[in-house]
Design a protein around this motif. Structure first.
Motif, mmCIF file in Angstrom:
data_model
loop_
_atom_site.group_PDB
_atom_site.id
_atom_site.type_symbol
_atom_site.label_atom_id
_atom_site.label_comp_id
_atom_site.label_asym_id
_atom_site.label_seq_id
_atom_site.Cartn_x
_atom_site.Cartn_y
_atom_site.Cartn_z
ATOM 1 N N PHE A 1 94.064 -72.845 56.868
ATOM 2 C CA PHE A 1 94.208 -73.583 58.128
ATOM 3 C C PHE A 1 93.181 -73.108 59.147
ATOM 4 C CE2 PHE A 1 95.999 -73.841 62.423
ATOM 5 C CZ PHE A 1 96.273 -75.194 62.516
ATOM 6 N N TYR A 2 92.952 -71.799 59.185
ATOM 7 C CA TYR A 2 92.031 -71.228 60.165
ATOM 8 C C TYR A 2 90.581 -71.243 59.696
ATOM 9 C CZ TYR A 2 96.274 -69.691 62.449
ATOM 10 O OH TYR A 2 97.486 -69.671 63.064
ATOM 11 N N THR A 3 90.361 -70.857 58.472
ATOM 12 C CA THR A 3 88.975 -70.728 57.998
ATOM 13 C C THR A 3 88.279 -72.071 57.846
ATOM 14 O OG1 THR A 3 89.736 -70.601 55.706
ATOM 15 C CG2 THR A 3 89.367 -68.511 56.875
ATOM 16 N N ALA A 4 89.017 -73.153 57.764
ATOM 17 C CA ALA A 4 88.414 -74.479 57.667
ATOM 18 C C ALA A 4 88.093 -75.057 59.052
ATOM 19 C CB ALA A 4 89.355 -75.423 56.918
ATOM 20 N N ASN A 5 88.462 -74.353 60.096
ATOM 21 C CA ASN A 5 88.290 -74.849 61.460
ATOM 22 C C ASN A 5 86.942 -74.391 62.022
ATOM 23 O OD1 ASN A 5 88.502 -75.352 64.267
ATOM 24 N ND2 ASN A 5 90.730 -75.243 64.127
ATOM 25 N N SER A 6 86.130 -75.334 62.457
ATOM 26 C CA SER A 6 84.812 -74.996 63.012
ATOM 27 C C SER A 6 84.908 -74.194 64.308
ATOM 28 C CB SER A 6 83.993 -76.266 63.242
ATOM 29 O OG SER A 6 84.647 -77.121 64.163
ATOM 30 N N SER A 7 85.988 -74.372 65.063
ATOM 31 C CA SER A 7 86.159 -73.618 66.314
ATOM 32 C C SER A 7 86.242 -72.119 66.048
ATOM 33 C CB SER A 7 87.418 -74.080 67.049
ATOM 34 O OG SER A 7 87.296 -75.419 67.448
ATOM 35 N N LEU A 8 86.866 -71.741 64.938
ATOM 36 C CA LEU A 8 86.957 -70.321 64.587
ATOM 37 C C LEU A 8 85.571 -69.740 64.351
ATOM 38 C CD1 LEU A 8 88.667 -67.798 63.757
ATOM 39 C CD2 LEU A 8 88.447 -68.645 61.419
ATOM 40 N N ILE B 1 82.663 -70.841 65.449
ATOM 41 C CA ILE B 1 81.917 -70.797 66.716
ATOM 42 C C ILE B 1 82.373 -69.594 67.529
ATOM 43 C CG2 ILE B 1 81.512 -71.987 68.912
ATOM 44 C CD1 ILE B 1 81.788 -74.636 67.282
ATOM 45 N N LYS B 2 83.671 -69.363 67.534
ATOM 46 C CA LYS B 2 84.241 -68.212 68.254
ATOM 47 C C LYS B 2 83.686 -66.904 67.681
ATOM 48 C CE LYS B 2 88.696 -66.143 69.310
ATOM 49 N NZ LYS B 2 90.140 -66.258 69.235
ATOM 50 N N ILE B 3 83.618 -66.788 66.377
ATOM 51 C CA ILE B 3 83.095 -65.584 65.741
ATOM 52 C C ILE B 3 81.609 -65.410 66.057
ATOM 53 C CG2 ILE B 3 82.566 -64.539 63.497
ATOM 54 C CD1 ILE B 3 85.283 -65.655 62.530
ATOM 55 N N ALA B 4 80.856 -66.505 66.079
ATOM 56 C CA ALA B 4 79.429 -66.430 66.413
ATOM 57 C C ALA B 4 79.231 -65.942 67.851
ATOM 58 C CB ALA B 4 78.772 -67.790 66.217
ATOM 59 N N ILE B 5 80.038 -66.433 68.773
ATOM 60 C CA ILE B 5 79.950 -65.978 70.167
ATOM 61 C C ILE B 5 80.326 -64.507 70.261
ATOM 62 C CG2 ILE B 5 80.942 -66.241 72.484
ATOM 63 C CD1 ILE B 5 81.210 -69.253 71.847
ATOM 64 N N LEU B 6 81.347 -64.098 69.522
ATOM 65 C CA LEU B 6 81.762 -62.693 69.512
ATOM 66 C C LEU B 6 80.628 -61.792 69.024
ATOM 67 C CD1 LEU B 6 84.013 -60.480 69.634
ATOM 68 C CD2 LEU B 6 84.426 -61.011 67.242
ATOM 69 N N SER C 1 81.800 -65.354 78.051
ATOM 70 C CA SER C 1 82.080 -65.559 76.630
ATOM 71 C C SER C 1 83.554 -65.295 76.311
ATOM 72 C CB SER C 1 81.168 -64.696 75.758
ATOM 73 O OG SER C 1 81.489 -63.335 75.874
ATOM 74 N N LEU C 2 84.176 -64.366 77.040
ATOM 75 C CA LEU C 2 85.609 -64.128 76.836
ATOM 76 C C LEU C 2 86.428 -65.361 77.193
ATOM 77 C CD1 LEU C 2 86.074 -60.503 78.189
ATOM 78 C CD2 LEU C 2 86.163 -61.264 75.824
ATOM 79 N N VAL C 3 86.042 -66.032 78.260
ATOM 80 C CA VAL C 3 86.739 -67.251 78.665
ATOM 81 C C VAL C 3 86.550 -68.336 77.602
ATOM 82 C CG1 VAL C 3 86.841 -69.071 80.413
ATOM 83 C CG2 VAL C 3 86.571 -66.688 81.119
ATOM 84 N N VAL C 4 85.331 -68.500 77.137
ATOM 85 C CA VAL C 4 85.042 -69.515 76.112
ATOM 86 C C VAL C 4 85.769 -69.182 74.808
ATOM 87 C CG1 VAL C 4 83.208 -70.524 74.683
ATOM 88 C CG2 VAL C 4 82.849 -70.181 77.134
ATOM 89 N N LEU D 1 88.487 -71.374 72.774
ATOM 90 C CA LEU D 1 88.322 -71.678 71.351
ATOM 91 C C LEU D 1 89.508 -71.170 70.534
ATOM 92 C CD1 LEU D 1 84.520 -70.941 70.915
ATOM 93 C CD2 LEU D 1 85.629 -73.179 70.773
ATOM 94 N N GLY D 2 90.067 -70.015 70.930
ATOM 95 C CA GLY D 2 91.240 -69.491 70.239
ATOM 96 C C GLY D 2 92.428 -70.427 70.343
ATOM 97 N N VAL D 3 92.596 -71.051 71.494
ATOM 98 C CA VAL D 3 93.676 -72.030 71.664
ATOM 99 C C VAL D 3 93.418 -73.242 70.762
ATOM 100 C CG1 VAL D 3 94.761 -73.611 73.316
ATOM 101 C CG2 VAL D 3 94.246 -71.263 73.991
ATOM 102 N N LEU D 4 92.158 -73.693 70.728
ATOM 103 C CA LEU D 4 91.825 -74.815 69.839
ATOM 104 C C LEU D 4 92.114 -74.468 68.383
ATOM 105 C CD1 LEU D 4 88.433 -76.126 71.302
ATOM 106 C CD2 LEU D 4 90.733 -77.037 71.666
ATOM 107 N N VAL D 5 91.767 -73.257 67.981
ATOM 108 C CA VAL D 5 92.008 -72.827 66.601
ATOM 109 C C VAL D 5 93.497 -72.797 66.314
ATOM 110 C CG1 VAL D 5 91.807 -70.871 65.015
ATOM 111 C CG2 VAL D 5 89.854 -71.530 66.402
ATOM 112 N N ALA D 6 94.287 -72.265 67.235
ATOM 113 C CA ALA D 6 95.735 -72.158 67.020
ATOM 114 C C ALA D 6 96.380 -73.538 66.854
ATOM 115 C CB ALA D 6 96.377 -71.414 68.185
ATOM 116 N N TYR D 7 95.834 -74.530 67.544
ATOM 117 C CA TYR D 7 96.383 -75.887 67.430
ATOM 118 C C TYR D 7 95.704 -76.718 66.354
ATOM 119 C CZ TYR D 7 99.259 -75.174 71.524
ATOM 120 O OH TYR D 7 100.209 -74.724 72.385
#
Length: 146
Positions: A72-79, A81-86, A127-130, A134-140
């Motif tokens: 569910f999580y690894t197929a999500n592009s938002s995750l 992008i979040k990792i790339a920003i991190l 980046s923390l805000v972004v 993105l974490g909320v998008l991933v969770a949903y």
């Protein structure tokens, strides 16, 4: 119950990281930076490092412990992008860590802050805000289309 506890600790670590990052940004408004400010920045920097490490570990735990399943999580592009920003923010923040360390050992009582340091810290805070968004998008389960 374990998933809920890890999620709660993940959010507490995020709050601590945000506060530490905000503190570093506010402390650097003083020009030049006095030795007390440098010590406080280093303390906030250490707190943010510990919190960031815990966020990464608990985030991985959330992916593995989730009832939704890892796919569910690894197929999500938002995750991703979040990792790339991190990764980008973490790579940049190394520069500030080196500055705080060298400033603490400087013989002068006040240190001039290079213009890159506040810029990096502002990017880190933004980046923390972004990443939170993105974490909320991933969770949903909402992925960003690229």
């Amino acid at each position: 119950m374990l998933f809920t506890t890890v999620k709660f600790l993940h959010l507490v670590a995020l709050l601590l990281l945000f506060c530490a990052s905000l503190a570093k940004n506010l402390l650097l408004t003083a020009r030049p930076l006095e030795s007390v400010g440098i010590a406080r920045c280093r303390t906030a920097d250490r707190m943010s490092g510990v919190a960031a490490g815990f966020i990464v570990v608990s985030g991985a735990g959330l992916i593995y412990l989730s009832p939704k399943g890892m796919d569910f999580y690894t197929a999500n592009s938002s995750l991703w992008i979040k990792i790339a920003i991190l990764i980008l923010a973490s790579a940049l923040i190394v520069r500030t860590k080196l500055f705080f360390r060298s400033a603490a050992h400087a013989p002068a009582k006040a240190v001039d802050v290079p213009s890159a340091i506040p810029s990096i810290l502002k990017f880190d805070l933004a980046s923390l805000v972004v990443m939170t968004y993105l974490g909320v998008l991933v969770a949903y389960g909402i992925g960003i289309r690229i």
